[in-house]
Design an enzyme around this catalytic site. Structure first.
Site, short mmCIF file in Angstrom:
data_model
loop_
_atom_site.label_atom_id
_atom_site.label_comp_id
_atom_site.label_asym_id
_atom_site.label_seq_id
_atom_site.Cartn_x
_atom_site.Cartn_y
_atom_site.Cartn_z
N ASN A 279 0.38 -0.83 -0.05
CA ASN A 279 0.21 -0.13 0.36
C ASN A 279 0.66 1.30 0.21
OD1 ASN A 279 -1.25 2.68 0.41
ND2 ASN A 279 -2.93 0.98 2.00
N ASP A 300 1.99 8.46 -8.76
CA ASP A 300 0.65 8.36 -10.36
C ASP A 300 -0.49 7.62 -9.94
OD1 ASP A 300 -0.70 8.53 -12.62
OD2 ASP A 300 0.60 7.11 -14.12
N CYS A 340 -4.83 12.11 -12.01
CA CYS A 340 -5.99 11.66 -13.04
C CYS A 340 -7.55 12.20 -12.80
CB CYS A 340 -5.38 11.08 -13.88
SG CYS A 340 -5.75 9.52 -12.48
N1 SAH Z 1 2.10 4.76 -13.19
C1 SAH Z 1 1.27 3.93 -13.91
C2 SAH Z 1 -0.59 4.07 -14.19
C3 SAH Z 1 -0.92 3.72 -12.25
S1 SAH Z 1 -2.75 3.20 -12.23
C4 SAH Z 1 1.93 3.78 -15.75
O1 SAH Z 1 1.90 5.42 -16.06
O2 SAH Z 1 1.41 2.48 -16.38
C5 SAH Z 1 -2.61 3.47 -10.57
C6 SAH Z 1 -2.19 2.37 -9.95
O3 SAH Z 1 -2.36 2.35 -8.66
C7 SAH Z 1 -2.99 0.48 -10.22
O4 SAH Z 1 -1.75 -0.12 -10.85
C8 SAH Z 1 -3.53 0.62 -8.68
O5 SAH Z 1 -3.13 -1.17 -8.85
C9 SAH Z 1 -2.74 0.81 -7.82
N2 SAH Z 1 -2.89 1.50 -6.63
C10 SAH Z 1 -4.59 2.31 -6.07
N3 SAH Z 1 -4.32 2.06 -4.95
C11 SAH Z 1 -3.18 1.85 -4.94
C12 SAH Z 1 -2.41 2.08 -2.94
N4 SAH Z 1 -3.63 2.40 -1.59
N5 SAH Z 1 -1.61 1.20 -3.17
C13 SAH Z 1 -0.37 1.26 -4.37
N6 SAH Z 1 -0.75 1.36 -4.93
C14 SAH Z 1 -2.10 1.60 -5.47
#
Ligand code: SAH
Length: 396
Positions: A279, A300, A340
């Site tokens: 996380n 991101d 986003c």
């Molecule tokens: N940077 C990536 C896109 C990110 S999309 C690219 O350019 O391809 C957002 C991502 O956050 C997803 O892969 C999802 O699995 C992850 N995510 C969502 N909540 C999260 C959390 N609390 N901790 C870690 N990852 C998380």
């Protein structure tokens, strides 16, 4: 073949003065609350939109169930919808020709921004991934026209439909599974900015890549250096680009399937990257408390504000992430920070970044204020088409 429908034969919808005002301001949606009369109009119809005095404003696609009842498709009468679809698809493809380079993966059609409301098409090398989001685009004639035009212009090996069951439910469309619409190939590799990626259309939590970040990957790589941390790395989009310039790269995500693909992508590019399943909030807290330091950090996260009501919680989330990242950067380090969420404006985001910088006692200079890649056009006067923010900052 049936003769083309004359525009005067189209069913007519009357909208309120407020709805007409919205269209006059350049927007393309009319909400259900601004529909005055739409009696007996079938789901997904092509309709003539009339103002309160009965004057025609243009032609639209009608949804019988969405809150967005009308999506304008032309300011003129439309006699032959398939012909209009064909023209719009050709225009979308031509629009990108001079703008999209260094990639065989890009968004070929972006719904309202290409005047094709409810249709999204992403190209991954020789596979097209298509999403249909409205009743009108789901009609057989629309589907057939779209598939035949895409095949003609882009000559993909296959076309895959990616179904979002929630969207179909909202549009009261019958359930449908994701799957092949044309051809038989379901997996391929694609290349952007010289970096290769696996694409498997029928596997994974979300199929495909975040194509809207493509130009931001290349921009981030220009500044990246030293030890880098890519937080919310998904299948490694930023991490793989940073690896060209950095001595060490770590990617963090909570999704194991995403990290498995990230690892395959690293192998494909002969890169050695550490992937951590965690996380992000917990990990950043641990790392910042234990004085871990980086030269480059990318943030991101997924869209924290899916609706306006989530805005306060979303801003707290962004603040926490950015504050910790700023604390963890070595002097002259770089932060690449994204959002986003459409509901988080550029100024909200910058305000959050300003207070994070003050709280972290860091001096931050914005070296680039960026948005979504050019194949995700922003249609002026339709603010919903602009959603991605990406700031690259030098941190002292
Ligand atoms: N940077 C990536 C896109 C990110 S999309 C690219 O350019 O391809 C957002 C991502 O956050 C997803 O892969 C999802 O699995 C992850 N995510 C969502 N909540 C999260 C959390 N609390 N901790 C870690 N990852 C998380």
């Amino acid at each position: 073949m049936a003769p083309p429908i004359a525009s005067s034969d189209l069913p007519k919808i009357k909208i309120s003065a407020r709805g007409a005002e919205r269209l006059k301001s350049g927007h393309v949606w009319v909400y259900r609350s601004d529909i005055v009369a739409a009696d007996g109009i079938a789901a997904g119809s092509l309709v003539t939109v009339n103002d309160q005095r009965g004057k025609a404003i243009g032609t639209a696609l009608y949804s019988s169930s969405s809150q967005i009842a009308i999506r304008m498709i032309s300011a003129d009468p439309v006699a032959d919808f398939p012909a209009l679809l064909r023209r719009r698809i050709a225009d979308a493809i031509a629009y990108r020709e001079p703008l999209v380079e260094g990639t065989d993966a890009y968004r070929a059609i972006f719904s309202e921004a290409d005047f094709l409301p409810g249709l999204i098409v992403d190209r991954y090398n020789d596979i097209l991934s298509l999403q249909i989001l409205t009743q009108a685009m789901d009609a057989n004639l629309s589907r057939e026209t779209v598939i035949s035009e895409l095949s003609h212009f882009l000559k993909p090996d296959s076309i895959i439909e990616r179904v979002d069951p929630r969207v179909r439910e909202l549009e009261t469309l019958p359930a449908r599974a994701s799957g092949l619409l044309h051809g038989s190939k379901t997996a391929t590799t694609f290349t952007m900015n010289g970096v290769q990626f696996h694409f498997d259309a029928l596997q994974g939590q979300k199929t495909g890549a975040f194509l809207d970040q493509r130009e931001n990957y290349a921009a981030a790589a220009q500044y990246a250096k030293g030890e880098a941390l890519d937080v919310f790395c998904y299948q490694g989009g930023f991490a793989l680009h940073l690896a060209e310039r950095c001595s060490q790269v770590t990617g963090v995500d909570s999704s194991r399937p995403a990290l498995e693909v990230a690892d395959q992508n690293a192998a494909l590019n002969h890169r050695d990257i550490d992937w951590i399943e965690a996380n992000a909030f917990d990990l950043l807290k641990d790392y910042s408390n234990s004085d871990r330091r980086y030269d480059t950090i990318v943030l991101d996260p997924p869209a924290f504000a899916k609706t306006k009501r989530d805005l306060d919680a979303a801003m707290r989330g962004y603040k926490e992430l950015n504050l910790r990242a700023l604390r963890m950067l070595r002097p002259s380090g770089f932060l690449v920070t994204c959002s986003c969420s459409y509901h988080v404006s550029r100024s909200d985001f910058l305000q959050m970044l300003s207070t994070s910088a003050l709280d972290a006692h860091r001096v931050v200079r914005i070296v680039e204020a960026r948005g979504q890649a050019k194949d995700h056009p922003v249609l002026l006067n339709v603010p919903e088409t602009s959603y991605l923010k990406c700031f690259i900052a030098s941190v002292n």
